[in-house]
Design a protein around this motif. Structure first.
Motif, short mmCIF file in Angstrom:
data_model
loop_
_atom_site.label_atom_id
_atom_site.label_comp_id
_atom_site.label_asym_id
_atom_site.label_seq_id
_atom_site.Cartn_x
_atom_site.Cartn_y
_atom_site.Cartn_z
N PHE A 107 52.28 -12.32 83.62
CA PHE A 107 52.26 -11.49 82.41
C PHE A 107 51.54 -12.25 81.29
O PHE A 107 51.16 -13.40 81.46
CB PHE A 107 53.68 -11.14 81.98
CG PHE A 107 54.47 -10.43 83.04
CD1 PHE A 107 54.21 -9.09 83.33
CD2 PHE A 107 55.44 -11.09 83.76
CE1 PHE A 107 54.93 -8.43 84.31
CE2 PHE A 107 56.16 -10.43 84.75
CZ PHE A 107 55.91 -9.11 85.02
N ALA A 135 51.76 6.42 80.43
CA ALA A 135 52.50 5.44 81.22
C ALA A 135 51.99 4.03 80.94
O ALA A 135 52.78 3.08 80.79
CB ALA A 135 52.38 5.77 82.70
N ILE A 136 50.66 3.88 80.84
CA ILE A 136 50.09 2.55 80.57
C ILE A 136 50.53 2.07 79.19
O ILE A 136 51.00 0.94 79.03
CB ILE A 136 48.55 2.58 80.70
CG1 ILE A 136 48.14 2.76 82.17
CG2 ILE A 136 47.93 1.30 80.12
CD1 ILE A 136 46.65 2.93 82.41
N TYR A 146 54.23 1.22 79.24
CA TYR A 146 54.49 0.01 80.02
C TYR A 146 54.10 -1.25 79.24
O TYR A 146 54.86 -2.20 79.15
CB TYR A 146 53.73 0.05 81.35
CG TYR A 146 53.85 -1.24 82.11
CD1 TYR A 146 55.04 -1.58 82.75
CD2 TYR A 146 52.79 -2.15 82.16
CE1 TYR A 146 55.17 -2.78 83.42
CE2 TYR A 146 52.92 -3.35 82.83
CZ TYR A 146 54.10 -3.67 83.46
OH TYR A 146 54.23 -4.86 84.12
#
Lengths: 467, 149
Positions: free
Chosen positions: B111, B49-50, B53
């Motif tokens: 971000f 998932a990391i 993402y």
């Protein structure tokens, strides 16, 4: 793995349930299905958060809890009022001491504030945050959140702080004190939590991370509230009963715990949907520079619990005015007691918090892959409207239920309608076929006769326009 | 990255739209659910998932758009991320923690901290990246799991 059936405080009153499907969409673990016109709670998924109790318009979801009659079973009883209990009362002359006095008047032999234990837990948490390299650390004080993590975020179990919840500490400390003072045995003393939520009721009956709970019963705040309210005006203030400072009392509302921990970078999240969003982000690597996260399933914190009486916003104001006269620092006695107990590991959970993943399609990986393919195919055939008419919370959930043999495609009203429509068309088609033996048009094919019948409305129109 | 003898048991593809911060993260969360349904180990799921993402965010922030394709084999999760875009001029630099070419606007949104590629590499058992200036970037991540054994 636990072999005995799960105990759940949250239960369904089948007679009141109209099968309306409102609850199924609000359940954070998709633990409810409507089948045969009634809701059903899937026990392995339910985390007892009480969202369905709040949502059900027919009050068909209830919390099973204990009542005052249980007090009679014990020689000595101790009331453990949740910090949120104090937020239920308003008025100039209401004090924490008076509310505690009221609990004694109701028949409890003594009181021990869970707020006092919350101060111990705050100090233990501070130590843990300082000593751990895991970030962010997540509070384990809300049992609904601990169970949410077990079932939906099992990879975050390492982030949970393995410290007992204030009520468990309160029950043990209170009982140990009474046992020492009066020479009683543990089972002769009944410790009763005055609880804001069903999740705590479940935690008492079926503790996580503890061999057994020291709490003997959980009485809803709503039940104790009415009794206390009736006698409160007649009572004298008894400040000597009150031990906790404002810090412990504020644990009863959102951000109170965060404030008590006082670490550098702390976050407080309340409301189960907001918590789910934050936990999902932690899973993809966000919040890694946050030290501590307070997570409360109920909006507003414990004062927003389904078993409370007062509006959580008003309860918060009540708590603020009640604590104005209290010290805003923990007493030196509590800090001293903490130091002595900390070295003995008195605050640690006794066992690991186990994952309880609910999404897994099959224990066998190959079979899970097969089911996954079937699931994708099934999902494609569903309309994607998530209407809930089938009794499952979403098309995705229905597809999962179909794959697991818990539902059929025909449960989807849209799939059913399409099926009925094509069946009807086929019937019509068959009905229009005229067997050759009785047909008077030599060249008519079955297709031709259908064509003829489809032309009919036009003839009708022509006739209509002629008049 | 060396090819293994095992083929994909299952594949999923997610289209990623450049500049769409509202939907950014959807691919990672959808993949997470699939892996949970397959019953993979929670720590393996978290690494996948990391990686997904961070790769998704890179495509959203830096490229003109792309896609992420995930193959699940009996012993691995193969994540292939392809985008069209300006490419990465200095891959060695981009792999350093804290190095970022994200614009000020993007950084203000929280971000572009320069942890994307390092985080992906840390989550991967095998990692390879190729980039062509003016064309785009192709990133391959392999995460091993033991579920099929």
């Amino acid at each position: 793995m636990r072999l005995q059936p799960y105990f759940h405080s949250v239960t369904l009153d089948t007679d009141s349930c109209k099968g309306c499907t409102i609850c199924i969409k609000r359940c954070p673990t998709e633990a409810i299905r409507v089948r045969h016109g009634k809701a059903r709670i899937l026990e392995i998924r339910c985390i007892d958060c009480g969202e369905c109790i709040r949502t059900c318009p027919n009050h068909a979801k209830r919390a099973i809890a204990d009542d005052f009659s249980l007090l009679d079973k014990y020689a000595y009883t101790v009331a453990l009022p949740a910090p949120s209990f104090f937020g239920q009362f308003s008025g100039h002359d209401v004090t924490v001491g008076k509310i505690l006095q009221a609990l004694l008047a109701l028949g409890f032999t003594s009181v021990y504030e869970v707020a006092e234990a919350a101060e111990h837990v705050s100090l233990a948490t501070q130590r843990y945050v300082n000593n751990s390299i895991i970030r962010p650390l997540i509070s384990s004080s809300c049992p609904a959140i601990v169970r949410l993590i077990q079932v939906r975020f099992p990879d975050l179990i390492d982030h949970l702080i393995p410290i007992q919840a204030p009520v468990d500490i309160a029950a043990r400390f209170a009982k140990e004190m009474i046992m020492r003072k009066y020479g009683l045995r543990r089972e002769e003393i009944g410790a009763f939590f005055i609880t804001p939520c069903p999740a705590k009721v479940t935690a008492v009956k079926q503790p996580i991370g503890l061999e057994s709970s020291w709490v003997d019963g959980a009485i809803p705040i709503a039940d104790a509230y009415a009794r206390v309210l009736r006698i409160l005006p007649r009572l004298e203030d008894t400040p000597s009963l009150q031990q906790a400072s404002a810090i412990g009392i504020h644990w009863g509302r959102a951000s109170g715990e965060k404030y008590a921990i006082g670490a550098d970078k702390t976050v407080a999240v309340d409301g189960i949907q907001a918590v789910i969003d934050v936990l999902s982000e932690i899973e993809i690597g966000k919040f890694h520079d946050i030290d501590f996260i307070e997570c409360q399933a109920c909006r507003g914190g414990c004062v927003g619990g389904p078993l409370t009486v007062q509006n959580p916003f008003l309860a918060r104001v009540n708590m603020e005015s009640l604590t104005q006269e209290l010290p805003d620092k923990m007493s030196p006695e509590i800090v001293h007691e903490f130091e002595q107990r900390y070295s003995t590991g008195a605050y640690d959970l006794e066992s690991d918090i186990e994952p309880r993943p609910i999404l897994k399609l099959d224990d066998d990986f190959t079979k899970a892959i097969e089911k996954m393919e079937l699931l994708e195919k099934t999902l494609d055939s569903l309309p994607g409207l998530d209407c809930g008419s089938c009794g499952s919370p979403s098309c995705q959930a229905l597809a999962e239920d179909i794959v697991q043999g818990l539902a059929t495609e025909g449960d989807c009203v849209f799939v059913l309608r399409d099926g009925v429509q094509s069946l009807a068309e086929e019937l019509l088609d068959l009905a229009r076929r005229v067997p050759g033996s009785i047909s008077n048009e030599a060249e008519t094919s079955p297709g031709g006769s259908l064509q003829e019948s489809m032309d009919e409305p036009e003839i009708g129109e022509q006739e209509g326009s002629g008049t | 990255m060396t090819a293994r003898g095992t083929g994909a048991l299952m594949s999923v593809t997610y289209e990623i739209v450049a500049g769409d911060f509202v939907r950014a993260g959807e691919a990672a969360s959808k993949l997470k659910r699939v892996l949970q349904q397959l019953g993979l180990d929670p720590t393996i799921i978290r690494r996948a998932a990391i990686a997904t993402y961070e790769a998704e965010m890179n495509i959203v922030i830096h490229s003109y758009g792309g896609h992420i394709s995930v193959d699940i084999t009996c012993d691995s999760i193969e994540i292939l991320c392809e985008d069209s875009g300006p490419g990465i001029p200095d891959i060695e630099k981009a792999l350093q923690e804290g190095y970022s070419t994200a614009s000020e606007d993007v950084r203000e949104m929280g971000f572009g901290a320069g942890m994307g590629l390092p985080n992906i590499r840390r989550s991967a058992d095998d990692f390879s990246i190729e980039s062509r200036i003016g064309q785009g970037t192709r990133l391959q991540v392999r995460i091993l799991h033991r579920a099929g054994e």
